[in-house]
Scaffold this active site. Sequence first.
Site, PDB file in Angstrom:
ATOM      1  N   TRP A 154     -15.071  13.608 -31.152  1.00 53.18           N
ATOM      2  CA  TRP A 154     -14.938  14.820 -30.348  1.00 53.18           C
ATOM      3  C   TRP A 154     -13.595  14.861 -29.621  1.00 53.18           C
ATOM      4  CZ3 TRP A 154     -18.826  17.963 -31.476  1.00 53.18           C
ATOM      5  CH2 TRP A 154     -20.059  17.420 -31.862  1.00 53.18           C
TER       6      TRP A 154
ATOM      7  N   GLU B  82     -42.205  30.318 -32.092  1.00 49.39           N
ATOM      8  CA  GLU B  82     -41.467  29.716 -30.973  1.00 49.39           C
ATOM      9  C   GLU B  82     -42.325  28.682 -30.249  1.00 49.39           C
ATOM     10  OE1 GLU B  82     -38.191  30.255 -30.495  1.00 49.39           O
ATOM     11  OE2 GLU B  82     -38.425  31.411 -32.343  1.00 49.39           O
TER      12      GLU B  82
ATOM     13  N   TRP C 240     -42.165  25.688 -32.460  1.00 54.40           N
ATOM     14  CA  TRP C 240     -40.873  24.989 -32.280  1.00 54.40           C
ATOM     15  C   TRP C 240     -40.962  24.035 -31.095  1.00 54.40           C
ATOM     16  CZ3 TRP C 240     -36.688  23.875 -34.868  1.00 54.40           C
ATOM     17  CH2 TRP C 240     -36.221  24.714 -35.878  1.00 54.40           C
TER      18      TRP C 240
ATOM     19  N   TRP D  28     -21.809  17.477 -27.817  1.00 53.45           N
ATOM     20  CA  TRP D  28     -22.995  18.277 -27.498  1.00 53.45           C
ATOM     21  C   TRP D  28     -23.725  17.756 -26.264  1.00 53.45           C
ATOM     22  CZ3 TRP D  28     -27.700  15.744 -27.542  1.00 53.45           C
ATOM     23  CH2 TRP D  28     -27.752  14.524 -28.237  1.00 53.45           C
TER      24      TRP D  28
ATOM     25  N   TRP E  90     -29.597  21.688 -28.782  1.00 50.92           N
ATOM     26  CA  TRP E  90     -28.197  21.260 -28.796  1.00 50.92           C
ATOM     27  C   TRP E  90     -27.869  20.458 -30.049  1.00 50.92           C
ATOM     28  CZ3 TRP E  90     -23.874  22.594 -26.469  1.00 50.92           C
ATOM     29  CH2 TRP E  90     -23.970  23.406 -25.338  1.00 50.92           C
TER      30      TRP E  90
ATOM     31  N   ASN F 142     -32.080  33.289 -25.639  1.00 50.54           N
ATOM     32  CA  ASN F 142     -32.061  32.251 -26.665  1.00 50.54           C
ATOM     33  C   ASN F 142     -30.944  32.420 -27.686  1.00 50.54           C
ATOM     34  OD1 ASN F 142     -33.321  29.861 -27.898  1.00 50.54           O
ATOM     35  ND2 ASN F 142     -33.713  31.240 -29.605  1.00 50.54           N
TER      36      ASN F 142
END
Length: 479
Positions: free
Chosen positions: A310, A278, A281, A363, A386, A345
């Site tokens: 969208w 993590e 990341w 998004w 996202w 998360n």
Amino acid sequence: MHLVWFRRDLRCLDNRALHAACEANELVVGLFVETPDQWAAHHMAPIQAGLIEARLKALRDELGALNIPLLVTRAADYKRASETVATLANSLNINAVFVNREYELNEQNRDRQAQQQVEAQGIDWYAYHDRNLFAPGTIRSGKGDAYKVFTPFKKACLRALEGMDQSPLKAPAVRADDKRLAAIFASLEPIEFDYPTKSVSAWPTTEKAILDKLRTYCREQAADYKTHRDFPAIEGTSQLSPYLAIGALSPRQCLARLQSEHPQWREPDSGAATWLSELIWRDFYQEVSAQNPSISKKHCFLEWGESVVWDNDNARFEAWKAGKTGFPIVDAAMQQLNTTGWMHNRLRMIVASFLTKDLLIDWRWGEDYFMSKLIDGDFASNNGGWQWSASVGTDAQPYFRIFNPTTQGERFDSDGRFIRRWLSALKEVPGKQIHQPWSWAEKYAQSLDYPKPIVDHAKQRKQALAIFEAAKNQPKESA
């Protein structure tokens, strides 16, 4: 005299700019500039502003104990902040300004302007890579290219860790007294932001308390991180992300404590290794942000993502924000976010998938809303998450992989403990039936003060597949 301009590096320990400023036999002054208009443009959550304000008060005390005064002033935006730093540096007869680099586009432009103005006055400017385990640009493929996929980036980081000293820096020694410092200390005004703030009483803000939280997590919970991290009813995550986001804690401090408590941190299936992933990341998304300025301009990492058409239904977006979609795990997650400023998360992935794939809403709408609520709001990580959920970013889940919100709830909150904590209207729904409460209510002729599902997941899934496939197959415009 040296000036340390604090931004998202609000700590004394392991602060490279502060450490460098204190190496010479010079007086040192700290500075923080509140930029309310810029923060509003970046959708900063009032609860994160509250955390920064509270942390600055503690940091002023901690720096004061080192005989380093911390000035806190205000400028509307980054352009004016650059001017403020240059003006203040001149008025205090500063001979060098020290900063830790930030990698988002607006922040890079701010620092470029500030450096130009400072150096134009004959003042030196020193900038340090401090925010990540690895400075952007240092982890490269065998061909020298930036990584676009997380797994090989992670493997390269782990290899680099084997031969690199990541030991955190100690706090500077107490500085000598001087009458100029006494005058600055006497001029300090109470720290109180113009920007809206929310109480952060649930979050400790002294350096000692934050480090205690890190130590406790690594010692008592990190070993179980891999098995517990996906279940929101369990306190299975570190909840250190707010401190990393504002720089009250560094990733090197996290790594050092993890390695100290878990010598087996290299074992791939261990909880410690999973938690380290993590942290990596976080580095990865900072790397992506630094190497791709278009991301800071709201563009998709994958070019074809700009062709997604969208629906952007405002009523559905408002239902999602309010936690009134009729899908219990989604609504409970949004209630957690709206109430506490934090979200587990796994739930972030579920609600993001629901917004983009079930409601077919851009998004970027969700990205901005998260930033407006999250105590741990961090542009690179939030944007990366996202775009991943919307299948248009680096390492994106394939567009045809769409989370089913009901089965996600059944899998990760099987007995509904988390859902009941946040949705009082469903407290009486028994057992696993809480994941489809209206089926239970209709079967047993019960009334519910809870909305029915605003969409049919199966139908929306088919529509999402068609929309994303059409976008991906859109012919590219010739140059």
